[in-house]
Design a protein around this motif. Structure first.
Motif, PDB file in Angstrom:
ATOM      1  N   VAL A  65       0.880  -1.907 -17.338  1.00 27.68           N
ATOM      2  CA  VAL A  65       0.173  -1.458 -16.223  1.00 27.68           C
ATOM      3  C   VAL A  65       0.738  -2.425 -15.128  1.00 27.68           C
ATOM      4  O   VAL A  65       0.959  -2.200 -13.905  1.00 27.68           O
ATOM      5  N   ALA A  66       1.083  -3.634 -15.463  1.00 30.52           N
ATOM      6  CA  ALA A  66       1.498  -4.763 -14.480  1.00 30.52           C
ATOM      7  C   ALA A  66       2.963  -4.354 -13.776  1.00 30.52           C
ATOM      8  O   ALA A  66       3.056  -4.194 -12.740  1.00 30.52           O
ATOM      9  N   SER A  67       3.789  -3.854 -14.855  1.00 33.32           N
ATOM     10  CA  SER A  67       5.090  -3.628 -14.138  1.00 33.32           C
ATOM     11  C   SER A  67       5.165  -2.231 -13.345  1.00 33.32           C
ATOM     12  O   SER A  67       5.795  -2.021 -12.226  1.00 33.32           O
ATOM     13  N   SER A  68       4.328  -1.386 -13.646  1.00 41.03           N
ATOM     14  CA  SER A  68       4.383   0.010 -13.135  1.00 41.03           C
ATOM     15  C   SER A  68       3.704  -0.194 -11.966  1.00 41.03           C
ATOM     16  O   SER A  68       3.964   0.596 -10.743  1.00 41.03           O
ATOM     17  N   MET A  69       2.268  -0.729 -11.780  1.00 43.53           N
ATOM     18  CA  MET A  69       1.501  -1.032 -10.694  1.00 43.53           C
ATOM     19  C   MET A  69       2.110  -1.493  -9.451  1.00 43.53           C
ATOM     20  O   MET A  69       1.995  -1.110  -8.396  1.00 43.53           O
ATOM     21  N   LEU A  70       2.858  -2.649  -9.417  1.00 46.67           N
ATOM     22  CA  LEU A  70       3.664  -3.193  -8.574  1.00 46.67           C
ATOM     23  C   LEU A  70       4.755  -2.121  -8.057  1.00 46.67           C
ATOM     24  O   LEU A  70       4.771  -2.232  -6.704  1.00 46.67           O
ATOM     25  N   THR A  71       5.246  -1.262  -8.494  1.00 44.02           N
ATOM     26  CA  THR A  71       6.291  -0.354  -8.071  1.00 44.02           C
ATOM     27  C   THR A  71       5.604   0.563  -7.355  1.00 44.02           C
ATOM     28  O   THR A  71       6.036   1.068  -6.183  1.00 44.02           O
ATOM     29  N   VAL A  72       4.406   1.191  -8.012  1.00 44.90           N
ATOM     30  CA  VAL A  72       3.681   2.225  -7.319  1.00 44.90           C
ATOM     31  C   VAL A  72       3.200   1.776  -6.018  1.00 44.90           C
ATOM     32  O   VAL A  72       2.733   2.476  -5.101  1.00 44.90           O
ATOM     33  N   ALA A  73       2.565   0.400  -6.161  1.00 41.97           N
ATOM     34  CA  ALA A  73       1.702  -0.311  -4.625  1.00 41.97           C
ATOM     35  C   ALA A  73       2.714  -0.191  -3.655  1.00 41.97           C
ATOM     36  O   ALA A  73       2.573   0.082  -2.647  1.00 41.97           O
ATOM     37  N   VAL A  74       4.082  -0.615  -3.959  1.00 42.87           N
ATOM     38  CA  VAL A  74       5.057  -0.729  -2.904  1.00 42.87           C
ATOM     39  C   VAL A  74       5.492   0.758  -2.353  1.00 42.87           C
ATOM     40  O   VAL A  74       5.669   0.702  -1.138  1.00 42.87           O
ATOM     41  N   PHE A  75       5.712   1.581  -3.333  1.00 42.66           N
ATOM     42  CA  PHE A  75       5.944   2.954  -3.037  1.00 42.66           C
ATOM     43  C   PHE A  75       4.718   3.588  -2.176  1.00 42.66           C
ATOM     44  O   PHE A  75       4.892   4.279  -1.171  1.00 42.66           O
ATOM     45  N   ALA A  76       3.608   3.401  -2.504  1.00 43.12           N
ATOM     46  CA  ALA A  76       2.436   4.011  -1.719  1.00 43.12           C
ATOM     47  C   ALA A  76       2.666   3.266  -0.281  1.00 43.12           C
ATOM     48  O   ALA A  76       2.032   4.063   0.563  1.00 43.12           O
ATOM     49  N   LEU A  77       2.644   1.969  -0.335  1.00 47.24           N
ATOM     50  CA  LEU A  77       2.688   1.459   1.222  1.00 47.24           C
ATOM     51  C   LEU A  77       3.637   1.832   1.795  1.00 47.24           C
ATOM     52  O   LEU A  77       3.342   2.125   2.971  1.00 47.24           O
ATOM     53  N   SER A  78       4.833   2.058   1.338  1.00 39.35           N
ATOM     54  CA  SER A  78       6.049   2.638   2.460  1.00 39.35           C
ATOM     55  C   SER A  78       5.805   3.813   2.781  1.00 39.35           C
ATOM     56  O   SER A  78       6.170   4.419   3.626  1.00 39.35           O
ATOM     57  N   THR A  79       5.096   4.717   1.685  1.00 35.45           N
ATOM     58  CA  THR A  79       4.852   6.201   1.965  1.00 35.45           C
ATOM     59  C   THR A  79       3.945   6.245   3.173  1.00 35.45           C
ATOM     60  O   THR A  79       3.844   7.159   3.986  1.00 35.45           O
ATOM     61  N   LEU A  80       2.951   5.567   3.138  1.00 32.79           N
ATOM     62  CA  LEU A  80       1.822   5.636   4.166  1.00 32.79           C
ATOM     63  C   LEU A  80       2.299   5.160   5.318  1.00 32.79           C
ATOM     64  O   LEU A  80       1.935   5.708   6.469  1.00 32.79           O
ATOM     65  N   VAL A  81       3.054   4.233   5.458  1.00 28.66           N
ATOM     66  CA  VAL A  81       3.808   3.722   6.443  1.00 28.66           C
ATOM     67  C   VAL A  81       4.809   4.914   7.332  1.00 28.66           C
ATOM     68  O   VAL A  81       4.489   5.273   8.607  1.00 28.66           O
ATOM     69  N   ASN A  82       5.553   5.866   6.525  1.00 25.98           N
ATOM     70  CA  ASN A  82       6.097   6.688   6.869  1.00 25.98           C
ATOM     71  C   ASN A  82       5.305   8.014   7.341  1.00 25.98           C
ATOM     72  O   ASN A  82       5.640   8.578   8.369  1.00 25.98           O
TER      73      ASN A  82
END
Length: 437
Positions: A65-82
């Motif tokens: 969970v920890a390894s996947s959530m860090l990647t998913v959270a960064v991806f979600a934030l970058s997607t939201l910014v775009n």
């Protein structure tokens, strides 16, 4: 709406608020798992429970969970910014807070970040050996809830990114925000206050800062007026620009400097306008979307037509609200307020679009006049005269800037029908007499 509640609503819509709240919740859950050892009997063995809750198994699950959530959270934030950047370019930058402050987006990102922090703290606790078998059992149950929450958040996020950035979604959220502000304004345009007229004489309360009136608290002002035996005339409305010398209120009665300072504190003045209590700002941002769509670089007249329909629907629903109901005493009788008239709302909604519509495609020009005609026919006592005035102004601009005479003739026919209908309403009806046979 209470001033403190207004500030809390604005704070809670910040993008960082819910992630911080979820992180605190994750810390509390992990701490409760450690402190729960006293609720289980001493000497509890793993064979006494139906599932195996070993430290290694939990560590592996939390590590995934920890390894996947860090990647998913960064991806979600970058997607939201775009997506927010795209929304600002295709619609209006002023509408971006409606997306960044959207609860679905904030909740989804909060689940990702909270799950990451929960997993990290859980792994640290398991590695240090602070959890008993009972604590590991509670941690395991909490981990299952976290996994289900992550799956739910992923599904919700897929839906969210499929609509964020679309112009139709933007206008829908702008319509909802403007409708809520119109509901707070009230059909009489008084925000629940009693109507005030003229130029009252009394103690003047200056704004003391430069910016826009975002909110005023009539409930707090009413309580203060009742306590001190005052009558307070509010001279500004949400959305008005003020400076240090601008008079925001006039107090009639005995009021010292502390009372005047308290009244000033019930007004919130900020750098920019907000949607909460300012329907004019909602109309302005909707008009910005239409004007951008009519620009030569975008050339999207269908979006302008859609915005005109939204503006017409908002004003018509507001004009017909509580029609036929008897007026009751206002909730804030000691607060006087100059009513926000329908002509001002109509002007804020349609006039900015009329500048670009004067040189736009004929269907946009007809849509503008059709919207004005609809309002004049739906609520003639409210919108007939200001709609006719705006139609005359628009026709003068379109006639001077238009080049195709048949289009101008067709527009004149539409405008003439609207203006003639208004003139008939303005004429007093003649009494009919029954002739004796």
């Amino acid at each position: 709406m209470n001033g403190y509640w207004f500030l809390f609503r604005r704070l809670s819509r910040a993008l960082w608020f819910l992630p911080a709240l979820f992180c605190v919740s994750a810390l509390i859950v992990v701490a409760l798992a450690y402190l729960s050892a006293g609720f289980f009997p001493d000497g509890l063995e793993e064979s006494a429970i139906p599932i195996t809750v070993s430290a290694d198994a939990l560590r592996n699950i939390l590590g995934i969970v920890a390894s996947s959530m860090l990647t998913v959270a960064v991806f979600a934030l970058s997607t939201l910014v775009n997506l927010l950047t795209s929304a600002a370019q295709t619609g209006s930058p002023r509408a971006v807070p409606l997306f960044s402050g959207n609860r679905a987006a904030r909740t989804t990102i909060s689940v990702f970040i909270g799950a990451f922090l929960f997993s990290i703290i859980g792994i640290i606790g398991l590695s240090s050996g602070i959890y008993t078998l009972g604590g590991r059992l509670i941690l395991f149950i909490a981990t299952l809830f976290v996994v289900f929450a992550v799956v739910w958040a992923l599904i919700r996020w897929v839906r969210e990114i499929s609509v964020v950035g679309r112009v139709v979604e933007m206008t829908s959220r702008l319509e909802d925000a403007t409708r809520q502000a119109l509901n707070r304004l009230g059909r009489d345009g008084l925000y629940g206050c009693s109507e005030g007229e003229g130029s009252p004489v009394g103690h003047e309360v200056a704004a003391g800062s430069v910016g826009f009136v975002q909110h005023f608290d009539p409930h707090a002002l009413q309580d203060l007026a009742e306590e001190k035996g005052l009558v307070i005339h509010v001279r500004v409305r949400p959305g008005d620009y003020v400076d240090h010398a601008s008079v925001i209120a006039v107090v009639i009665g005995e009021a010292d400097e502390a009372v005047l300072k308290g009244i000033r504190g019930d007004f919130i003045i900020g750098e920019e306008r907000t949607f909460d209590s300012d329907p004019g700002f909602g109309f302005l941002v909707l008009a910005d979307v239409a004007r951008r769509a009519l620009s030569p670089g975008v050339n999207d007249p269908s979006t302008a037509n859609h915005v005109l329909t939204v503006q017409t629907r908002l004003l018509a629903d507001w004009a017909l609200k509580e029609k036929g109901k008897e007026r009751t005493d206002p909730p804030y009788p000691r607060i006087r307020f100059v009513s926000v008239g329908p002509e001002r709302l109509l002007d804020e909604a349609f006039r900015p679009i009329s500048y670009e519509a004067a040189t736009a495609a004929p269907d946009v020009q007809q849509a503008l006049l059709r919207g004005l005609a609809s309002l004049a026919s739906i609520a003639p006592d409210v919108f007939a005269k200001p709609a006719a005035t705006l139609a005359e102004d628009f026709m003068a601009r379109a006639s001077s800037e238009g080049s195709h005479e048949p289009d101008i003739v067709a527009l004149r026919k539409l405008a003439a029908g609207l203006i003639e209908g208004t003139e008939r309403l303005a004429q007093p009806s003649k009494p009919t007499t029954k002739r004796n046979q």
